[in-house]
Design a protein around this motif. Structure first.
Motif, short mmCIF file in Angstrom:
data_model
loop_
_atom_site.label_atom_id
_atom_site.label_comp_id
_atom_site.label_asym_id
_atom_site.label_seq_id
_atom_site.Cartn_x
_atom_site.Cartn_y
_atom_site.Cartn_z
N LYS A 23 0.74 -1.22 -0.10
CA LYS A 23 0.00 0.10 0.03
C LYS A 23 0.92 1.15 0.11
O LYS A 23 0.75 2.23 -0.81
N ILE A 24 1.77 1.27 0.80
CA ILE A 24 2.66 2.41 1.01
C ILE A 24 3.41 2.56 -0.39
O ILE A 24 3.62 3.63 -1.09
N LEU A 25 4.12 1.50 -0.95
CA LEU A 25 4.96 1.48 -2.23
C LEU A 25 3.99 2.11 -3.27
O LEU A 25 4.45 3.16 -4.01
N LYS A 26 2.57 1.63 -3.28
CA LYS A 26 1.87 2.02 -4.55
C LYS A 26 1.54 3.53 -4.31
O LYS A 26 1.45 4.16 -5.40
N ALA B 264 11.89 2.16 -1.63
CA ALA B 264 11.49 0.74 -1.60
C ALA B 264 12.28 -0.14 -0.51
O ALA B 264 11.68 -0.41 0.52
N PRO B 265 13.65 0.24 -0.37
CA PRO B 265 14.57 -0.56 0.86
C PRO B 265 14.07 -0.03 2.05
O PRO B 265 13.98 -0.64 3.02
N GLU B 266 13.69 1.49 2.14
CA GLU B 266 13.54 2.13 3.43
C GLU B 266 12.25 1.55 3.99
O GLU B 266 12.07 1.24 5.13
N ILE B 267 11.08 1.48 2.96
CA ILE B 267 9.70 1.15 3.40
C ILE B 267 10.05 -0.49 3.89
O ILE B 267 9.21 -0.93 4.84
N GLN B 268 10.79 -1.20 3.34
CA GLN B 268 10.85 -2.54 3.66
C GLN B 268 11.22 -2.70 4.96
O GLN B 268 11.00 -3.58 5.69
N LYS B 269 12.35 -1.96 5.18
CA LYS B 269 12.89 -1.92 6.72
C LYS B 269 11.74 -1.70 7.75
O LYS B 269 11.79 -2.23 8.84
N GLN B 270 11.22 -0.46 7.31
CA GLN B 270 10.27 0.15 8.21
C GLN B 270 9.20 -0.89 8.56
O GLN B 270 8.56 -1.01 9.78
N VAL B 271 8.61 -1.72 7.38
CA VAL B 271 7.52 -2.68 7.91
C VAL B 271 8.00 -3.98 8.43
O VAL B 271 7.44 -4.82 9.05
N SER B 272 9.48 -4.22 8.31
CA SER B 272 10.02 -5.34 8.85
C SER B 272 10.12 -5.22 10.55
O SER B 272 11.00 -4.52 10.82
#
Ligand code: HEC
Length: 166
Positions: free
Chosen positions: A30-33, A55-63
């Motif tokens: 959702k955030i990416l889109k 993309a890599p930042e959001i990936q870290k944020q949701v992990s």
């Protein structure tokens, strides 16, 4: 005894469930889109920059909460998004349409659970993953991803997978 039990529970990530992993994957998507759409409104080059940086930042944020989240593809743009060994068979089965479920889970060698969920190509994705990419835009993409393989997709194709480990 209490401490020992707590340790056992933590080491098995007993709180991280399939539901939590799916929730995080949905949040990631959702955030990416949302950011991708906002970027595309400015320019496709801006949107590439967003995918590249965010993309890599959001990936870290949701992990979090014991769940690692990411994206992979057999034809990956970012070399970091190459499938891990445990994913390969499942990915091939999804591409061969042998798995029709929304996602699969697997027991990993380290005792954790792995989850894979296909990401479908939509018309808006073709600008950067289709077969007719604007030449200038593709130069921008190639300058950041010299080994890009993520082109030639059609709407409806599986573009890649969200994965989770917990
Ligand atoms: C503005 C260009 C652009 C658009 C539009 C775009 N992407 Fe991407 N995509 C990228 C870039 C750049 C990356 C590499 C991101 C990174 O470094 O992690 C990427 C990476 C990916 C990945 C991770 C696997 C890989 O190849 O590295 C998936 C999956 C993906 N995109 C799916 C989609 C989907 C689905 C859509 C449509 C909803 C879409 N993309 C739209 C530019 C775009």
């Amino acid at each position: 005894m209490k401490i020992l039990l707590t340790l056992i529970i933590i080491s098995h990530n007993a709180f991280a469930t399939d539901e939590l992993a799916i929730k995080k994957i949905k949040e990631f998507g959702k955030i990416l889109k949302k950011e991708l759409k906002a970027g595309l409104k400015k320019s496709p080059e801006k949107a590439v920059e967003i995918c590249n940086l965010r993309a890599p930042e959001i990936q870290k944020q949701v992990s979090s909460e014991g769940v690692l989240i990411g994206r992979v593809s057999l034809k990956n743009r970012n070399p970091k998004n190459k499938p891990k060994d445990w994913m390969k068979d499942y990915i091939n089965q999804f591409h061969a349409n042998e798995i029709k479920k929304a996602y699969v889970t697997a027991k990993l060698e380290n005792g954790k659970t792995g989850l894979l969920k296909p990401i479908r190509t939509m018309p808006m994705c073709l600008k950067c993953h289709g077969s007719n990419i604007d030449e200038g835009l593709y130069k921008t993409i190639k300058s950041k991803y010299p080994n890009d393989k993520a082109i030639g997709y059609k709407a409806g194709d599986i573009r890649g997978f969200f994965w989770a480990e917990y």
